[in-house]
Scaffold this motif. Structure first.
Motif, mmCIF file in Angstrom:
data_model
loop_
_atom_site.group_PDB
_atom_site.id
_atom_site.type_symbol
_atom_site.label_atom_id
_atom_site.label_comp_id
_atom_site.label_asym_id
_atom_site.label_seq_id
_atom_site.Cartn_x
_atom_site.Cartn_y
_atom_site.Cartn_z
ATOM 1 N N ASP A 34 -9.352 -6.696 -2.403
ATOM 2 C CA ASP A 34 -9.042 -5.396 -2.997
ATOM 3 C C ASP A 34 -7.939 -4.659 -2.263
ATOM 4 O OD1 ASP A 34 -11.275 -5.305 -4.953
ATOM 5 O OD2 ASP A 34 -12.530 -5.211 -3.162
ATOM 6 N N VAL A 35 -7.848 -4.905 -0.957
ATOM 7 C CA VAL A 35 -6.975 -4.112 -0.091
ATOM 8 C C VAL A 35 -6.193 -5.031 0.830
ATOM 9 C CG1 VAL A 35 -6.914 -2.362 1.727
ATOM 10 C CG2 VAL A 35 -8.609 -2.171 -0.119
ATOM 11 N N LEU A 36 -4.910 -4.745 0.994
ATOM 12 C CA LEU A 36 -4.078 -5.428 1.979
ATOM 13 C C LEU A 36 -3.458 -4.384 2.894
ATOM 14 C CD1 LEU A 36 -2.530 -7.874 3.183
ATOM 15 C CD2 LEU A 36 -0.740 -7.426 1.472
ATOM 16 N N ILE A 37 -3.690 -4.525 4.194
ATOM 17 C CA ILE A 37 -3.054 -3.678 5.195
ATOM 18 C C ILE A 37 -2.155 -4.573 6.039
ATOM 19 C CG2 ILE A 37 -3.380 -2.014 7.061
ATOM 20 C CD1 ILE A 37 -4.813 -1.172 4.509
ATOM 21 N N CYS A 38 -0.858 -4.336 6.006
ATOM 22 C CA CYS A 38 0.084 -5.136 6.799
ATOM 23 C C CYS A 38 0.474 -4.349 8.038
ATOM 24 C CB CYS A 38 1.318 -5.494 5.974
ATOM 25 S SG CYS A 38 1.001 -6.756 4.738
ATOM 26 N N SER A 39 -0.158 -4.707 9.151
ATOM 27 C CA SER A 39 0.045 -3.979 10.403
ATOM 28 C C SER A 39 0.707 -4.828 11.480
ATOM 29 C CB SER A 39 -1.308 -3.459 10.919
ATOM 30 O OG SER A 39 -1.165 -2.684 12.074
ATOM 31 N N ALA A 40 0.834 -6.142 11.247
ATOM 32 C CA ALA A 40 1.432 -7.019 12.257
ATOM 33 C C ALA A 40 2.894 -6.652 12.476
ATOM 34 C CB ALA A 40 1.320 -8.479 11.819
ATOM 35 N N ASN A 84 2.526 -9.752 1.337
ATOM 36 C CA ASN A 84 2.486 -9.058 0.046
ATOM 37 C C ASN A 84 2.565 -10.057 -1.100
ATOM 38 O OD1 ASN A 84 3.277 -5.682 0.040
ATOM 39 N ND2 ASN A 84 3.214 -6.785 1.979
ATOM 40 N N ARG A 85 3.493 -10.988 -0.994
ATOM 41 C CA ARG A 85 3.698 -11.978 -2.056
ATOM 42 C C ARG A 85 2.440 -12.813 -2.293
ATOM 43 N NH1 ARG A 85 5.484 -17.327 -2.847
ATOM 44 N NH2 ARG A 85 6.958 -17.566 -4.597
ATOM 45 N N ALA A 86 1.755 -13.179 -1.212
ATOM 46 C CA ALA A 86 0.583 -14.042 -1.334
ATOM 47 C C ALA A 86 -0.639 -13.313 -1.866
ATOM 48 C CB ALA A 86 0.258 -14.668 0.027
ATOM 49 N N VAL A 87 -0.772 -12.024 -1.541
ATOM 50 C CA VAL A 87 -1.996 -11.296 -1.885
ATOM 51 C C VAL A 87 -1.909 -10.578 -3.231
ATOM 52 C CG1 VAL A 87 -3.496 -9.383 -1.161
ATOM 53 C CG2 VAL A 87 -2.731 -11.077 0.507
ATOM 54 N N VAL A 88 -0.723 -10.165 -3.642
ATOM 55 C CA VAL A 88 -0.590 -9.410 -4.897
ATOM 56 C C VAL A 88 -1.263 -10.113 -6.083
ATOM 57 C CG1 VAL A 88 1.089 -8.715 -6.674
ATOM 58 C CG2 VAL A 88 1.372 -7.940 -4.318
ATOM 59 N N PRO A 89 -1.123 -11.430 -6.256
ATOM 60 C CA PRO A 89 -1.793 -12.062 -7.414
ATOM 61 C C PRO A 89 -3.309 -11.842 -7.439
ATOM 62 C CG PRO A 89 -0.145 -13.542 -6.526
ATOM 63 C CD PRO A 89 -0.262 -12.409 -5.557
ATOM 64 N N TYR A 90 -3.941 -11.791 -6.268
ATOM 65 C CA TYR A 90 -5.386 -11.552 -6.222
ATOM 66 C C TYR A 90 -5.710 -10.124 -6.645
ATOM 67 C CZ TYR A 90 -5.501 -15.959 -3.686
ATOM 68 O OH TYR A 90 -5.359 -17.284 -3.333
ATOM 69 N N LEU A 91 -4.868 -9.180 -6.274
ATOM 70 C CA LEU A 91 -5.080 -7.789 -6.672
ATOM 71 C C LEU A 91 -4.886 -7.623 -8.174
ATOM 72 C CD1 LEU A 91 -3.145 -5.983 -3.776
ATOM 73 C CD2 LEU A 91 -5.532 -6.749 -3.819
ATOM 74 N N LEU A 92 -3.861 -8.281 -8.702
ATOM 75 C CA LEU A 92 -3.621 -8.216 -10.148
ATOM 76 C C LEU A 92 -4.763 -8.864 -10.922
ATOM 77 C CD1 LEU A 92 0.204 -9.025 -10.274
ATOM 78 C CD2 LEU A 92 -0.890 -6.822 -10.735
ATOM 79 N N ALA A 135 3.055 -0.256 -10.674
ATOM 80 C CA ALA A 135 2.562 0.989 -11.267
ATOM 81 C C ALA A 135 2.032 0.733 -12.674
ATOM 82 C CB ALA A 135 3.683 2.025 -11.306
ATOM 83 N N GLY A 136 0.850 1.259 -12.945
ATOM 84 C CA GLY A 136 0.239 1.063 -14.254
ATOM 85 C C GLY A 136 -0.597 -0.188 -14.366
ATOM 86 N N LYS A 137 -0.655 -0.982 -13.282
ATOM 87 C CA LYS A 137 -1.435 -2.225 -13.299
ATOM 88 C C LYS A 137 -2.680 -2.133 -12.427
ATOM 89 C CE LYS A 137 2.656 -5.006 -14.271
ATOM 90 N NZ LYS A 137 3.557 -6.109 -13.844
ATOM 91 N N GLY A 138 -2.976 -0.929 -11.958
ATOM 92 C CA GLY A 138 -4.166 -0.739 -11.140
ATOM 93 C C GLY A 138 -3.954 -1.011 -9.669
ATOM 94 N N VAL A 139 -2.736 -1.393 -9.302
ATOM 95 C CA VAL A 139 -2.440 -1.735 -7.909
ATOM 96 C C VAL A 139 -1.417 -0.748 -7.361
ATOM 97 C CG1 VAL A 139 -1.651 -3.509 -6.310
ATOM 98 C CG2 VAL A 139 -2.902 -4.174 -8.387
ATOM 99 N N ILE A 140 -1.765 -0.122 -6.264
ATOM 100 C CA ILE A 140 -0.930 0.911 -5.651
ATOM 101 C C ILE A 140 -0.408 0.398 -4.310
ATOM 102 C CG2 ILE A 140 -1.163 3.124 -4.425
ATOM 103 C CD1 ILE A 140 -2.746 4.112 -6.858
ATOM 104 N N ALA A 141 0.872 0.629 -4.054
ATOM 105 C CA ALA A 141 1.485 0.185 -2.800
ATOM 106 C C ALA A 141 2.228 1.340 -2.148
ATOM 107 C CB ALA A 141 2.450 -0.980 -3.049
ATOM 108 N N ASN A 142 1.872 1.628 -0.914
ATOM 109 C CA ASN A 142 2.527 2.681 -0.154
ATOM 110 C C ASN A 142 2.799 2.200 1.269
ATOM 111 O OD1 ASN A 142 2.550 5.039 -2.022
ATOM 112 N ND2 ASN A 142 0.331 4.728 -1.970
#
Length: 249
Positions: free
Chosen positions: A85-91, A123-131, A175-182
């Motif tokens: 559900d969530v990806l935090i990129c802190s590395a 981001n590229r690897a995880v976005v499909p799971y969020l979608l 935007a509009g797909k239920g996935v928010i990125a900030n």
């Protein structure tokens, strides 16, 4: 640290750089607020210790600059958690602290590979799971250096600026797909990454903060967790500032 009981109940997070610093603190809070977390980090020993300390569901030792390893870790994490559900990129790494014309090319490439390419791979690897869920929150950790630029830190400043641009682009795509990125742009705060810098550089960064002090890790953790939660439902393709007043935009 105040905890919002149940805020992440039923949510499953992947957190890079999860064995120390901001990544570890965010993971601790997500778990305390009812979520599950898989931690990615290149330090296998620290990962194992952190898993036991904070109760992470799973850990994966990897270098985020290895695209194949990141793709495999995303698949493994989704299988272990059941979803993401969530990806935090802190590395991230700082690289050399020298003027640009003296900057070692190998250090420049390493910073770009970890801070920018690695974040892109994650981001590229995880976005499909969020979608696939129709729901997701991405928080990419940038820096005040990405807005203001720090002298003798050209690679770090450049990659952190690029993280902001990448996140703005991604947020608009999703935007509009239920996935928010900030993105989040902290000023310097007490964390292990400061060990990569000479004291003079840390003092320079402290001197630029109007509040007159370094940040505290829980202050950025609180902002990340808001952006990673359902509460952040309308703001996307944006940056959240925790700079003690340093940034000018």
């Amino acid at each position: 640290m105040s905890v919002y009981e149940g805020r992440f109940a039923g949510r499953c997070a992947v957190i890079t750089g999860g064995a120390s610093g901001l990544g570890k603190d965010v993971a601790r809070r997500i778990i305390a607020e009812g979520g599950k977390a898989v931690l990615w980090d290149r330090n296998a020993a620290a990962l194992a210790a952190t898993k036991d300390e904070i109760g992470a569901t799973h850990v994966v030792a990897l270098d985020v600059s290895d695209a194949d390893a990141v793709a495999a870790a995303a698949k493994e994490s989704a299988e272990v958690l059941g979803k993401i559900d969530v990806l935090i990129c802190s590395a991230g790494i700082t690289g050399a602290t020298v003027p640009l014309h003296e900057f070692p090319i190998d250090s420049w490439l390493q910073v770009v590979n970890v801070n920018l390419n690695g974040l892109f791979y994650c981001n590229r690897a995880v976005v499909p799971y969020l979608l696939e869920n129709g729901y997701g929150r991405i928080v990419n950790v940038s820096s005040v250096a990405g807005k203001e630029g720090n002298p003798n830190a050209s690679a770090y400043s450049a990659t952190k600026a690029a993280v902001i641009g990448l996140t703005k682009s991604l947020g608009k795509e999703l935007a509009g797909k239920g996935v928010i990125a900030n993105a989040i742009t902290p000023a310097t705060f007490e964390s292990p990454i400061l060990e990569q810098l000479p004291p003079s550089q840390v003092e320079y960064m402290r001197s630029k903060i109007p509040m007159g002090r370094l940040g505290e890790i829980h202050e950025s953790t609180a902002m990340v967790c808001f952006a990673a939660s359902e509460e952040c439902s309308f703001t996307t393709a944006a940056t959240f500032d925790t700079s003690g007043g340093r940034t000018t935009f």
